[in-house]
Scaffold this motif. Structure first.
Motif, PDB file in Angstrom:
ATOM      1  N   GLN A   1      52.295  33.648  21.755  1.00 13.97           N
ATOM      2  CA  GLN A   1      51.630  34.838  21.228  1.00 13.97           C
ATOM      3  C   GLN A   1      50.346  35.101  22.001  1.00 13.97           C
ATOM      4  O   GLN A   1      49.677  34.159  22.424  1.00 13.97           O
ATOM      5  N   LEU A   2      50.007  36.369  22.214  1.00  6.71           N
ATOM      6  CA  LEU A   2      48.725  36.690  22.844  1.00  6.71           C
ATOM      7  C   LEU A   2      47.614  36.369  21.849  1.00  6.71           C
ATOM      8  O   LEU A   2      47.755  36.630  20.658  1.00  6.71           O
ATOM      9  N   VAL A   3      46.504  35.812  22.359  1.00  6.07           N
ATOM     10  CA  VAL A   3      45.383  35.492  21.457  1.00  6.07           C
ATOM     11  C   VAL A   3      44.782  36.779  20.911  1.00  6.07           C
ATOM     12  O   VAL A   3      44.420  36.872  19.752  1.00  6.07           O
ATOM     13  N   VAL A   4      44.670  37.775  21.784  1.00  6.53           N
ATOM     14  CA  VAL A   4      44.180  39.081  21.359  1.00  6.53           C
ATOM     15  C   VAL A   4      45.366  40.035  21.559  1.00  6.53           C
ATOM     16  O   VAL A   4      45.989  40.010  22.615  1.00  6.53           O
ATOM     17  N   SER A   5      45.676  40.862  20.542  1.00  4.42           N
ATOM     18  CA  SER A   5      46.905  41.672  20.600  1.00  4.42           C
ATOM     19  C   SER A   5      47.012  42.547  21.837  1.00  4.42           C
ATOM     20  O   SER A   5      46.007  43.005  22.367  1.00  4.42           O
ATOM     21  N   ALA A   6      48.229  42.809  22.241  1.00  2.17           N
ATOM     22  CA  ALA A   6      48.510  43.717  23.353  1.00  2.17           C
ATOM     23  C   ALA A   6      48.088  45.136  22.965  1.00  2.17           C
ATOM     24  O   ALA A   6      48.039  45.478  21.788  1.00  2.17           O
ATOM     25  N   ILE A   7      47.776  45.944  23.980  1.00  7.47           N
ATOM     26  CA  ILE A   7      47.463  47.343  23.703  1.00  7.47           C
ATOM     27  C   ILE A   7      48.551  48.237  24.291  1.00  7.47           C
ATOM     28  O   ILE A   7      49.300  47.810  25.174  1.00  7.47           O
ATOM     29  N   LYS A   8      48.620  49.470  23.794  1.00  7.96           N
ATOM     30  CA  LYS A   8      49.681  50.376  24.252  1.00  7.96           C
ATOM     31  C   LYS A   8      49.286  51.080  25.541  1.00  7.96           C
ATOM     32  O   LYS A   8      50.022  51.079  26.526  1.00  7.96           O
ATOM     33  N   ASN A   9      48.116  51.706  25.543  1.00  3.44           N
ATOM     34  CA  ASN A   9      47.601  52.413  26.733  1.00  3.44           C
ATOM     35  C   ASN A   9      46.118  52.115  26.865  1.00  3.44           C
ATOM     36  O   ASN A   9      45.405  52.143  25.867  1.00  3.44           O
ATOM     37  N   GLY A  10      45.669  51.876  28.077  1.00  3.09           N
ATOM     38  CA  GLY A  10      44.236  51.680  28.274  1.00  3.09           C
ATOM     39  C   GLY A  10      43.950  50.679  29.360  1.00  3.09           C
ATOM     40  O   GLY A  10      44.719  50.531  30.304  1.00  3.09           O
TER      41      GLY A  10
ATOM     42  N   ILE B 198      30.308  46.280  37.234  1.00  2.00           N
ATOM     43  CA  ILE B 198      30.371  44.993  36.522  1.00  2.00           C
ATOM     44  C   ILE B 198      30.485  43.811  37.490  1.00  2.00           C
ATOM     45  O   ILE B 198      30.295  42.675  37.096  1.00  2.00           O
ATOM     46  N   ALA B 199      30.779  44.102  38.768  1.00  2.00           N
ATOM     47  CA  ALA B 199      30.871  43.025  39.765  1.00  2.00           C
ATOM     48  C   ALA B 199      29.556  42.259  39.890  1.00  2.00           C
ATOM     49  O   ALA B 199      29.535  41.115  40.326  1.00  2.00           O
ATOM     50  N   LEU B 200      28.441  42.884  39.505  1.00  2.00           N
ATOM     51  CA  LEU B 200      27.140  42.218  39.554  1.00  2.00           C
ATOM     52  C   LEU B 200      27.106  40.988  38.657  1.00  2.00           C
ATOM     53  O   LEU B 200      26.465  40.000  38.972  1.00  2.00           O
ATOM     54  N   VAL B 201      27.758  41.069  37.511  1.00  2.00           N
ATOM     55  CA  VAL B 201      27.721  39.959  36.545  1.00  2.00           C
ATOM     56  C   VAL B 201      29.072  39.271  36.394  1.00  2.00           C
ATOM     57  O   VAL B 201      29.153  38.141  35.924  1.00  2.00           O
ATOM     58  N   ALA B 202      30.156  39.954  36.761  1.00  7.35           N
ATOM     59  CA  ALA B 202      31.500  39.401  36.560  1.00  7.35           C
ATOM     60  C   ALA B 202      32.376  39.659  37.784  1.00  7.35           C
ATOM     61  O   ALA B 202      33.368  40.388  37.717  1.00  7.35           O
ATOM     62  N   PRO B 203      32.018  39.023  38.937  1.00 12.79           N
ATOM     63  CA  PRO B 203      32.793  39.279  40.161  1.00 12.79           C
ATOM     64  C   PRO B 203      34.245  38.819  40.059  1.00 12.79           C
ATOM     65  O   PRO B 203      35.098  39.300  40.803  1.00 12.79           O
ATOM     66  N   SER B 204      34.521  37.923  39.140  1.00 16.90           N
ATOM     67  CA  SER B 204      35.892  37.416  38.973  1.00 16.90           C
ATOM     68  C   SER B 204      36.755  38.324  38.103  1.00 16.90           C
ATOM     69  O   SER B 204      37.955  38.069  37.941  1.00 16.90           O
ATOM     70  N   ALA B 205      36.173  39.378  37.537  1.00 21.11           N
ATOM     71  CA  ALA B 205      36.920  40.220  36.586  1.00 21.11           C
ATOM     72  C   ALA B 205      38.130  40.887  37.235  1.00 21.11           C
ATOM     73  O   ALA B 205      38.073  41.297  38.404  1.00 21.11           O
ATOM     74  N   LYS B 206      39.207  40.952  36.481  1.00 18.26           N
ATOM     75  CA  LYS B 206      40.413  41.655  36.929  1.00 18.26           C
ATOM     76  C   LYS B 206      40.706  42.740  35.911  1.00 18.26           C
ATOM     77  O   LYS B 206      40.705  42.479  34.709  1.00 18.26           O
ATOM     78  N   LEU B 207      40.981  43.930  36.442  1.00 19.37           N
ATOM     79  CA  LEU B 207      41.321  45.027  35.540  1.00 19.37           C
ATOM     80  C   LEU B 207      42.812  45.260  35.519  1.00 19.37           C
ATOM     81  O   LEU B 207      43.459  45.267  36.571  1.00 19.37           O
ATOM     82  N   ASN B 208      43.329  45.454  34.343  1.00 14.38           N
ATOM     83  CA  ASN B 208      44.752  45.739  34.201  1.00 14.38           C
ATOM     84  C   ASN B 208      44.879  47.099  33.531  1.00 14.38           C
ATOM     85  O   ASN B 208      44.308  47.314  32.457  1.00 14.38           O
ATOM     86  N   ILE B 209      45.581  48.017  34.182  1.00 14.13           N
ATOM     87  CA  ILE B 209      45.793  49.340  33.603  1.00 14.13           C
ATOM     88  C   ILE B 209      47.130  49.287  32.847  1.00 14.13           C
ATOM     89  O   ILE B 209      48.156  48.902  33.420  1.00 14.13           O
ATOM     90  N   ILE B 210      47.074  49.654  31.587  1.00 18.75           N
ATOM     91  CA  ILE B 210      48.255  49.529  30.715  1.00 18.75           C
ATOM     92  C   ILE B 210      48.775  50.920  30.345  1.00 18.75           C
ATOM     93  O   ILE B 210      48.011  51.770  29.893  1.00 18.75           O
ATOM     94  N   ARG B 211      50.065  51.114  30.577  1.00 11.89           N
ATOM     95  CA  ARG B 211      50.726  52.355  30.126  1.00 11.89           C
ATOM     96  C   ARG B 211      51.985  51.943  29.386  1.00 11.89           C
ATOM     97  O   ARG B 211      52.813  51.206  29.926  1.00 11.89           O
ATOM     98  N   ASN B 212      52.109  52.448  28.191  1.00 12.82           N
ATOM     99  CA  ASN B 212      53.261  52.133  27.351  1.00 12.82           C
ATOM    100  C   ASN B 212      53.547  50.621  27.309  1.00 12.82           C
ATOM    101  O   ASN B 212      54.680  50.198  27.519  1.00 12.82           O
ATOM    102  N   TYR B 213      52.521  49.859  27.041  1.00 15.09           N
ATOM    103  CA  TYR B 213      52.552  48.387  26.886  1.00 15.09           C
ATOM    104  C   TYR B 213      52.755  47.600  28.186  1.00 15.09           C
ATOM    105  O   TYR B 213      52.648  46.388  28.191  1.00 15.09           O
ATOM    106  N   GLU B 214      53.019  48.312  29.304  1.00 12.89           N
ATOM    107  CA  GLU B 214      53.246  47.590  30.565  1.00 12.89           C
ATOM    108  C   GLU B 214      51.998  47.619  31.445  1.00 12.89           C
ATOM    109  O   GLU B 214      51.295  48.633  31.476  1.00 12.89           O
ATOM    110  N   VAL B 215      51.760  46.530  32.195  1.00 18.53           N
ATOM    111  CA  VAL B 215      50.688  46.522  33.201  1.00 18.53           C
ATOM    112  C   VAL B 215      51.210  47.320  34.388  1.00 18.53           C
ATOM    113  O   VAL B 215      52.162  46.912  35.048  1.00 18.53           O
ATOM    114  N   VAL B 216      50.619  48.491  34.660  1.00 20.17           N
ATOM    115  CA  VAL B 216      51.101  49.325  35.764  1.00 20.17           C
ATOM    116  C   VAL B 216      50.239  49.185  37.018  1.00 20.17           C
ATOM    117  O   VAL B 216      50.641  49.572  38.107  1.00 20.17           O
TER     118      VAL B 216
END
Ligand code: CTP
Ligand code: ZN
Length: 151
Positions: free
Chosen positions: A5-14, A73-91
């Motif tokens: 299970q995901l620790v924090v729920s999946a999102i639909k779009n965002g 945000i790279a100033l404080v979180a250079p390791s951050a990865k962004l995932n764009i979600i459309r209809n529950y999928e990482v696009v």
């Protein structure tokens, strides 16, 4: 999805901002002004991560940033990865890149700097991206990753 299970729920779009160092989570909130959002936002912090030890994650429903905004945000979180979600999928997956110039966001380390004494927005040129070094446009003093303060 696997049987875990995901620790924090999946999102639909965002947008999901993942692999944020636990100590930088609230700085990311400040930089992206997430406290002003009225859409659904979920946070997790101090979650286990093989790479970071402890990581933070931010899930923003129906929010899609411009690259310019997200790169801040790279100033404080250079390791951050962004995932764009459309209809529950990482696009799409994006990494963050330190911009060449920083306007606002960071406080100048020099207490005598005009930006610390008059209502003047801070402005820095980025002289080193790996070990963050920012040169103040007004007083030329260097603010670095050790003394960086987000405003
Ligand atoms: N995610 C989400 N909602 C979805 C799909 C994914 O919140 N509908 C989140 C996942 O929880 C994860 C991130 O988006 O934190 C990336 O998802 P995914 O690429 O499936 O995970 P990983 O393979 O672990 O990605 P990485 O190794 O790049 O972190
Ligand atoms: Zn200055």
């Amino acid at each position: 999805m696997k049987d875990k299970q995901l620790v924090v729920s999946a999102i639909k779009n965002g947008t999901v901002i993942d692999h944020v160092p636990a100590t930088a989570l609230f700085n990311v909130v400040t930089i992206l002004k997430l406290d002003k959002l009225e859409t659904m936002v979920t946070f997790g912090n101090n979650l286990g991560s093989k790479k970071l030890g402890k990581k933070g994650i931010i899930k923003l429903s129906e929010v899609f940033f411009k690259d310019d905004d997200i790169n801040k945000i790279a100033l404080v979180a250079p390791s951050a990865k962004l995932n764009i979600i459309r209809n529950y999928e990482v696009v799409e997956k994006k990494v963050v890149e330190v911009p060449d110039e920083i306007i606002g966001i960071v406080k100048c380390v020099n207490p005598k700097c005009i930006t610390n004494n008059q209502p003047v927005t801070t402005r820095f040129s980025v002289v080193s991206k790996k070990e963050i070094k920012l040169r103040c446009h007004y007083c030329e003093k260097i603010t670095n990753s050790e003394n960086i303060e987000i405003i």
